[in-house]
Design a protein around this motif. Sequence first.
Motif, PDB file in Angstrom:
ATOM      1  N   PRO A 112     143.699  43.841 -22.328  1.00 31.50           N
ATOM      2  CA  PRO A 112     144.253  42.500 -22.540  1.00 31.50           C
ATOM      3  C   PRO A 112     143.880  41.971 -23.919  1.00 31.50           C
ATOM      4  O   PRO A 112     142.737  42.131 -24.365  1.00 31.50           O
ATOM      5  CB  PRO A 112     143.593  41.661 -21.440  1.00 31.50           C
ATOM      6  N   SER A 113     144.848  41.367 -24.580  1.00 26.68           N
ATOM      7  CA  SER A 113     144.579  40.744 -25.871  1.00 26.68           C
ATOM      8  C   SER A 113     144.948  39.261 -25.843  1.00 26.68           C
ATOM      9  O   SER A 113     144.282  38.432 -26.445  1.00 26.68           O
ATOM     10  CB  SER A 113     145.365  41.448 -26.990  1.00 26.68           C
ATOM     11  N   ASN A 114     146.032  38.956 -25.163  1.00 26.20           N
ATOM     12  CA  ASN A 114     146.473  37.566 -25.004  1.00 26.20           C
ATOM     13  C   ASN A 114     147.060  37.451 -23.603  1.00 26.20           C
ATOM     14  O   ASN A 114     148.146  37.959 -23.341  1.00 26.20           O
ATOM     15  CB  ASN A 114     147.513  37.220 -26.075  1.00 26.20           C
ATOM     16  N   LEU A 115     146.342  36.806 -22.710  1.00 30.67           N
ATOM     17  CA  LEU A 115     146.744  36.752 -21.306  1.00 30.67           C
ATOM     18  C   LEU A 115     148.147  36.199 -21.139  1.00 30.67           C
ATOM     19  O   LEU A 115     148.948  36.726 -20.371  1.00 30.67           O
ATOM     20  CB  LEU A 115     145.746  35.916 -20.511  1.00 30.67           C
ATOM     21  N   PHE A 116     148.461  35.141 -21.875  1.00 28.41           N
ATOM     22  CA  PHE A 116     149.763  34.493 -21.720  1.00 28.41           C
ATOM     23  C   PHE A 116     150.888  35.380 -22.248  1.00 28.41           C
ATOM     24  O   PHE A 116     151.970  35.447 -21.666  1.00 28.41           O
ATOM     25  CB  PHE A 116     149.758  33.136 -22.424  1.00 28.41           C
ATOM     26  N   ASN A 117     150.622  36.063 -23.350  1.00 27.87           N
ATOM     27  CA  ASN A 117     151.620  36.977 -23.899  1.00 27.87           C
ATOM     28  C   ASN A 117     151.836  38.161 -22.956  1.00 27.87           C
ATOM     29  O   ASN A 117     152.978  38.573 -22.705  1.00 27.87           O
ATOM     30  CB  ASN A 117     151.178  37.474 -25.273  1.00 27.87           C
ATOM     31  N   ASP A 118     150.738  38.697 -22.427  1.00 28.01           N
ATOM     32  CA  ASP A 118     150.844  39.813 -21.467  1.00 28.01           C
ATOM     33  C   ASP A 118     151.634  39.387 -20.233  1.00 28.01           C
ATOM     34  O   ASP A 118     152.479  40.135 -19.732  1.00 28.01           O
ATOM     35  CB  ASP A 118     149.451  40.293 -21.047  1.00 28.01           C
ATOM     36  N   ALA A 119     151.352  38.184 -19.744  1.00 28.70           N
ATOM     37  CA  ALA A 119     152.058  37.690 -18.559  1.00 28.70           C
ATOM     38  C   ALA A 119     153.540  37.485 -18.853  1.00 28.70           C
ATOM     39  O   ALA A 119     154.400  37.831 -18.043  1.00 28.70           O
ATOM     40  CB  ALA A 119     151.425  36.385 -18.081  1.00 28.70           C
ATOM     41  N   ALA A 120     153.846  36.936 -20.041  1.00 34.10           N
ATOM     42  CA  ALA A 120     155.242  36.687 -20.410  1.00 34.10           C
ATOM     43  C   ALA A 120     156.031  37.982 -20.519  1.00 34.10           C
ATOM     44  O   ALA A 120     157.223  38.026 -20.215  1.00 34.10           O
ATOM     45  CB  ALA A 120     155.303  35.926 -21.729  1.00 34.10           C
ATOM     46  N   GLU A 121     155.362  39.053 -20.949  1.00 38.71           N
ATOM     47  CA  GLU A 121     156.030  40.345 -21.107  1.00 38.71           C
ATOM     48  C   GLU A 121     155.994  41.171 -19.822  1.00 38.71           C
ATOM     49  O   GLU A 121     156.477  42.300 -19.808  1.00 38.71           O
ATOM     50  CB  GLU A 121     155.377  41.131 -22.245  1.00 38.71           C
ATOM     51  N   GLY A 122     155.422  40.605 -18.758  1.00 35.25           N
ATOM     52  CA  GLY A 122     155.378  41.314 -17.481  1.00 35.25           C
ATOM     53  C   GLY A 122     154.436  42.496 -17.468  1.00 35.25           C
ATOM     54  O   GLY A 122     154.598  43.415 -16.664  1.00 35.25           O
ATOM     55  N   ARG A 123     153.441  42.502 -18.334  1.00 35.30           N
ATOM     56  CA  ARG A 123     152.481  43.613 -18.395  1.00 35.30           C
ATOM     57  C   ARG A 123     151.375  43.336 -17.376  1.00 35.30           C
ATOM     58  O   ARG A 123     150.466  42.549 -17.612  1.00 35.30           O
ATOM     59  CB  ARG A 123     151.924  43.760 -19.809  1.00 35.30           C
ATOM     60  N   VAL A 124     151.473  44.011 -16.246  1.00 39.83           N
ATOM     61  CA  VAL A 124     150.614  43.688 -15.101  1.00 39.83           C
ATOM     62  C   VAL A 124     149.193  44.213 -15.275  1.00 39.83           C
ATOM     63  O   VAL A 124     148.223  43.538 -14.919  1.00 39.83           O
ATOM     64  CB  VAL A 124     151.227  44.246 -13.798  1.00 39.83           C
ATOM     65  N   VAL A 125     149.039  45.411 -15.830  1.00 41.42           N
ATOM     66  CA  VAL A 125     147.708  46.016 -15.913  1.00 41.42           C
ATOM     67  C   VAL A 125     146.739  45.167 -16.740  1.00 41.42           C
ATOM     68  O   VAL A 125     145.599  44.941 -16.311  1.00 41.42           O
ATOM     69  CB  VAL A 125     147.793  47.456 -16.458  1.00 41.42           C
ATOM     70  N   PRO A 126     147.126  44.677 -17.934  1.00 38.52           N
ATOM     71  CA  PRO A 126     146.193  43.804 -18.659  1.00 38.52           C
ATOM     72  C   PRO A 126     145.811  42.551 -17.876  1.00 38.52           C
ATOM     73  O   PRO A 126     144.659  42.109 -17.922  1.00 38.52           O
ATOM     74  CB  PRO A 126     146.974  43.446 -19.935  1.00 38.52           C
ATOM     75  N   VAL A 127     146.777  41.978 -17.160  1.00 40.78           N
ATOM     76  CA  VAL A 127     146.482  40.800 -16.335  1.00 40.78           C
ATOM     77  C   VAL A 127     145.506  41.171 -15.225  1.00 40.78           C
ATOM     78  O   VAL A 127     144.567  40.418 -14.917  1.00 40.78           O
ATOM     79  CB  VAL A 127     147.784  40.216 -15.735  1.00 40.78           C
ATOM     80  N   LEU A 128     145.708  42.341 -14.618  1.00 44.66           N
ATOM     81  CA  LEU A 128     144.817  42.818 -13.564  1.00 44.66           C
ATOM     82  C   LEU A 128     143.395  43.003 -14.102  1.00 44.66           C
ATOM     83  O   LEU A 128     142.413  42.617 -13.454  1.00 44.66           O
ATOM     84  CB  LEU A 128     145.354  44.126 -12.997  1.00 44.66           C
ATOM     85  N   ILE A 129     143.283  43.574 -15.295  1.00 38.66           N
ATOM     86  CA  ILE A 129     141.957  43.800 -15.897  1.00 38.66           C
ATOM     87  C   ILE A 129     141.273  42.471 -16.200  1.00 38.66           C
ATOM     88  O   ILE A 129     140.068  42.295 -15.953  1.00 38.66           O
ATOM     89  CB  ILE A 129     142.094  44.655 -17.175  1.00 38.66           C
ATOM     90  N   PHE A 130     142.040  41.519 -16.735  1.00 39.92           N
ATOM     91  CA  PHE A 130     141.463  40.195 -17.001  1.00 39.92           C
ATOM     92  C   PHE A 130     140.985  39.541 -15.709  1.00 39.92           C
ATOM     93  O   PHE A 130     139.909  38.930 -15.670  1.00 39.92           O
ATOM     94  CB  PHE A 130     142.499  39.313 -17.700  1.00 39.92           C
ATOM     95  N   ALA A 131     141.775  39.688 -14.652  1.00 42.54           N
ATOM     96  CA  ALA A 131     141.382  39.136 -13.353  1.00 42.54           C
ATOM     97  C   ALA A 131     140.090  39.787 -12.857  1.00 42.54           C
ATOM     98  O   ALA A 131     139.244  39.114 -12.253  1.00 42.54           O
ATOM     99  CB  ALA A 131     142.502  39.345 -12.338  1.00 42.54           C
ATOM    100  N   LEU A 132     139.937  41.089 -13.116  1.00 39.05           N
ATOM    101  CA  LEU A 132     138.699  41.778 -12.739  1.00 39.05           C
ATOM    102  C   LEU A 132     137.495  41.175 -13.460  1.00 39.05           C
ATOM    103  O   LEU A 132     136.440  40.952 -12.857  1.00 39.05           O
ATOM    104  CB  LEU A 132     138.808  43.266 -13.058  1.00 39.05           C
ATOM    105  N   PHE A 133     137.638  40.913 -14.766  1.00 43.91           N
ATOM    106  CA  PHE A 133     136.545  40.297 -15.528  1.00 43.91           C
ATOM    107  C   PHE A 133     136.175  38.939 -14.933  1.00 43.91           C
ATOM    108  O   PHE A 133     134.990  38.631 -14.742  1.00 43.91           O
ATOM    109  CB  PHE A 133     136.970  40.120 -16.994  1.00 43.91           C
ATOM    110  N   ILE A 134     137.196  38.118 -14.654  1.00 45.09           N
ATOM    111  CA  ILE A 134     136.944  36.790 -14.098  1.00 45.09           C
ATOM    112  C   ILE A 134     136.243  36.896 -12.744  1.00 45.09           C
ATOM    113  O   ILE A 134     135.254  36.192 -12.471  1.00 45.09           O
ATOM    114  CB  ILE A 134     138.269  36.017 -13.935  1.00 45.09           C
ATOM    115  N   ALA A 135     136.733  37.799 -11.895  1.00 42.06           N
ATOM    116  CA  ALA A 135     136.175  37.939 -10.548  1.00 42.06           C
ATOM    117  C   ALA A 135     134.727  38.407 -10.575  1.00 42.06           C
ATOM    118  O   ALA A 135     133.866  37.858  -9.869  1.00 42.06           O
ATOM    119  CB  ALA A 135     137.033  38.909  -9.733  1.00 42.06           C
TER     120      ALA A 135
END
Length: 451
Positions: free
Chosen positions: A160-183
């Motif tokens: 993940p480099s930019n959560l919002f950009n990743d989400a806008a582009e539908g890139r699920v894996v970076p969002v998943l990794i960011f969620a792992l860090f938060i959790a």
Amino acid sequence: MDNNLINALEANWISLLVSAVILGVLYVLAKKRVGFGTRVLIALGLGLGAGLLFNGFQLDTEGVSTIGKIYVNFIRMLVIPLVFVLVINSIISITNLSYLRKLSVKTIGWFLGTTGIAAVIGLIVAVSMNPGAGLDAAPSSDFVAREVPSFFQVILDQVPSNLFNDAAEGRVVPVLIFALFIAVAIVKVGAKKQEAVQPVKAFVSSATEIMHQVVKFVLRFTPYGVYALIAVMAAKYGWETLEPLAMLILVSYVALALHFVLVFGGLVSFVAKVNPIKFFRKAYPTVAVAFTTRSSFATLPINLEVITKRLRVSPKIASFVAPLGASMNFNGCGGVWPAVVSVFVAEVFGISLSFTDYILIVLVSVISSIGVAGVPGPASISTTVVLTAIGLPLEGIALVVAVEAIIDMGRTAVNATGTTVTALLVADSEGEFDRESFNRDEEDELELNPV
């Protein structure tokens, strides 16, 4: 007004009128409380029949296609926020990080193991049935070769480099990794200061409940979306397109069916020790939606509902396994398909494969299924990697372009079902599977009220 335009409009309105009648029938069935799985099955049959009718009369299906696209867009709308809150909610319920590591090892182990078995089945069926016999090696004119990203680029793309950009582009894996860090951070901080993370936990829990309700809203449209998607697919590919590559389609579906019945059925029967017929009946909505949408991510919301509500797997396991499976479980796309295409291409180009080549196909299929996690078009990339590894001409991929969408329906159904099976196996091994409820429930619908 141009006569061609008038004819096009008429053709579109005729297909829409037919579709309106069929959608009305599905609505009436919903009002009469016909089971969700039954309505999806009826929608599949009606969509296939209507699509062949549209193809035979050369009717325009742009309007019908729009209905299907709206449904798919609604599903895709759910994926990023659903993955984000579910992964966090799942992990913060696991206070023991060693337990989390154990779940990860089991889940990924089942994903990779079943992908390897899928590749073996694909090889055996393809070698036995000779799908490329008698075909011309001239590639399809509309083929555009996919570029295989380097190993390091694949790794970089998942960070993940930019959560919002990743989400806008539908890139699920970076969002998943960011969620792992938060959790994990919530678990770590909560171990020392429980009061500091309590508001965040309450918010995540509330967001999870709300997202589940939004999922139910969207999934009510599933029979209508399934009808539109299958009708457009059937209208697009007539018998003329399918006939030259009919054997390749047959071989692919035979291999996929064998993997589905023997491997999934065997694991469910002998490892989880549940009735496979009951399992497949309960998992049917996942299979149907995956088959029509051709997207593991689009199937994720309904798969979560099936795993928790019909299979009686705990939300903790389902919320961990299902998003991971949508990202990296490719039994069909990364196991069966590269193996079948390798044998097909070798036959078409007159190249003999050795036993060593067969072993290499299986190994590279498993390895590449890891490398393509989160990469668009994983089947094409996996197949390109496998063909390159054993020295087969990449032009061979162009030969299957015309029918790949047809085969992709079966591949995605196998991918999604593999995730469902893994969730059951992991839950059973961890005591998170309510076997009594699974066996007792005869008609455990998804509680989706009719629209």
